[in-house]
Design an enzyme around this catalytic site. Structure first.
Site, PDB file in Angstrom:
ATOM      1  N   PRO B  17     -39.739 -26.492  -2.876  1.00  0.00           N
ATOM      2  CA  PRO B  17     -40.786 -27.462  -3.186  1.00  0.00           C
ATOM      3  C   PRO B  17     -40.214 -28.762  -3.754  1.00  0.00           C
ATOM      4  O   PRO B  17     -39.019 -28.857  -4.018  1.00  0.00           O
ATOM      5  CB  PRO B  17     -41.622 -26.729  -4.241  1.00  0.00           C
ATOM      6  CG  PRO B  17     -40.689 -25.779  -4.889  1.00  0.00           C
ATOM      7  CD  PRO B  17     -39.552 -25.503  -3.952  1.00  0.00           C
ATOM      8  N   CYS B  18     -41.102 -29.729  -3.934  1.00  0.00           N
ATOM      9  CA  CYS B  18     -40.754 -31.025  -4.508  1.00  0.00           C
ATOM     10  C   CYS B  18     -40.051 -30.828  -5.849  1.00  0.00           C
ATOM     11  O   CYS B  18     -40.486 -29.975  -6.621  1.00  0.00           O
ATOM     12  CB  CYS B  18     -42.028 -31.838  -4.688  1.00  0.00           C
ATOM     13  SG  CYS B  18     -41.809 -33.434  -5.448  1.00  0.00           S
ATOM     14  N   PRO B  19     -39.025 -31.541  -6.214  1.00  0.00           N
ATOM     15  CA  PRO B  19     -38.442 -32.695  -5.520  1.00  0.00           C
ATOM     16  C   PRO B  19     -37.239 -32.331  -4.645  1.00  0.00           C
ATOM     17  O   PRO B  19     -36.561 -33.222  -4.153  1.00  0.00           O
ATOM     18  CB  PRO B  19     -37.974 -33.557  -6.694  1.00  0.00           C
ATOM     19  CG  PRO B  19     -37.488 -32.552  -7.693  1.00  0.00           C
ATOM     20  CD  PRO B  19     -38.370 -31.340  -7.522  1.00  0.00           C
ATOM     21  N   MET B  20     -36.989 -31.021  -4.490  1.00  0.00           N
ATOM     22  CA  MET B  20     -35.750 -30.613  -3.833  1.00  0.00           C
ATOM     23  C   MET B  20     -35.532 -31.188  -2.427  1.00  0.00           C
ATOM     24  O   MET B  20     -34.422 -31.582  -2.107  1.00  0.00           O
ATOM     25  CB  MET B  20     -35.635 -29.084  -3.822  1.00  0.00           C
ATOM     26  CG  MET B  20     -35.361 -28.513  -5.190  1.00  0.00           C
ATOM     27  SD  MET B  20     -33.911 -29.278  -5.914  1.00  0.00           S
ATOM     28  CE  MET B  20     -34.120 -28.808  -7.611  1.00  0.00           C
ATOM     29  N   ASP B  44     -42.346 -27.857   2.639  1.00  0.00           N
ATOM     30  CA  ASP B  44     -43.088 -28.460   1.535  1.00  0.00           C
ATOM     31  C   ASP B  44     -44.142 -29.427   2.091  1.00  0.00           C
ATOM     32  O   ASP B  44     -43.796 -30.382   2.780  1.00  0.00           O
ATOM     33  CB  ASP B  44     -42.107 -29.197   0.609  1.00  0.00           C
ATOM     34  CG  ASP B  44     -42.816 -29.975  -0.468  1.00  0.00           C
ATOM     35  OD1 ASP B  44     -43.895 -29.531  -0.910  1.00  0.00           O
ATOM     36  OD2 ASP B  44     -42.299 -31.031  -0.890  1.00  0.00           O
TER      37      ASP B  44
END
Lengths: 181, 80
Positions: B17-20, B44
């Site tokens: 998920p964010c921010p990955m 995501d």
């Protein structure tokens, strides 16, 4: 002819003065809060900003300061108040709580397990990412002193230094984005 | 754009998920040469909005977004 040269010189100096007024592609953040969710958001924005090509500086002050303590480190030579604050305030990321729905720690534990399940990076992981991405961290010297924290009990972070308000303001003045979290 | 895009590197960021996705992409794109293309696989939902923003801000080019199944594929050309 001389008149034109003088005008060009005048223009050049005006342009360079204008250049100095354009802020850098930088983001300055004050991390005042000591809540897990708010600080996590701060680190998500910080690392995201580096990915976007920005320079990032984070200033930790007041309740944000204890987050940067290392739970495995000890510091001696504290007075009674320093020892009291040291014991009462969270010792690093694993002791911080949610700003809402903490419910005596149950809410925070539930949130942590949910984050793990959904693969959301923990605060510890985000601090590691921030270090890898070159996020500069400043710690407010006055908060350290007030809460009786010693430098030797803070986390190992390659770009961590200590400062006062002028350092923040100088950076903030030169930043396109300033946040207070 | 129907022609085949030549991919020089694939980043599998499924399940992150964010921010990955943008953190890993900003890293991963440095592993190809300027002018080469990476393919990013993301699940995501935020990525659909984020990759156009990220490419614009970072100065790279989003060649194509392929949103056919659960996994969205982004083709990004490294320009900087």
């Amino acid at each position: 002819m001389q008149n034109i040269e003088a005008q060009i010189e005048e223009l050049k100096s005006q342009i360079s003065a204008m250049d100095k007024k354009i802020p850098s592609n930088k983001i300055s953040m004050i991390v005042f809060s000591g809540d897990m969710d708010k600080v996590l958001a701060a680190f998500v924005i910080a690392t995201g900003a580096v990915a976007m090509g920005m320079e990032v500086v984070m200033f930790f002050t007041f309740w944000g300061t204890p987050i940067l303590r290392d739970k495995n480190k000890k510091a001696g030579g504290k007075d009674t108040m320093g020892k009291m604050f040291g014991a009462m305030l969270p010792k690093g990321t694993c002791e911080v709580k949610l700003s809402k729905m903490n419910m005596g720690g149950m809410g925070t534990a539930m949130m942590k397990s949910l984050m793990k399940k959904k693969n959301v990076a923990s605060l510890e992981q985000m601090i590691e990412m921030a270090q890898e991405f070159g996020v500069q961290i400043y710690v407010c010297e006055m908060s350290m002193d007030l809460m009786g924290f010693k430098r030797e009990e803070m986390i190992d972070y390659s770009q961590l230094s200590y400062c006062g308000v002028a350092t923040f303001l100088e950076q903030a003045k030169d930043s396109r984005i300033q946040l207070f979290i | 754009m129907n022609e085949e895009i030549k991919v020089d590197k694939t980043l599998d960021l499924k399940g992150l998920p964010c921010p990955m996705p943008i953190l890993k992409t900003s890293r991963g794109i440095k592993e190809v040469e300027i002018g080469q293309v990476i393919e990013v696989l993301s699940t995501d939902p935020g990525s659909l909005a984020d990759f156009p923003s990220w490419t614009r801000s970072s100065g790279n080019e989003l060649l194509k977004t392929d949103q056919s199944g659960e996994v969205t594929k982004f083709y990004i050309k490294r320009l900087v």
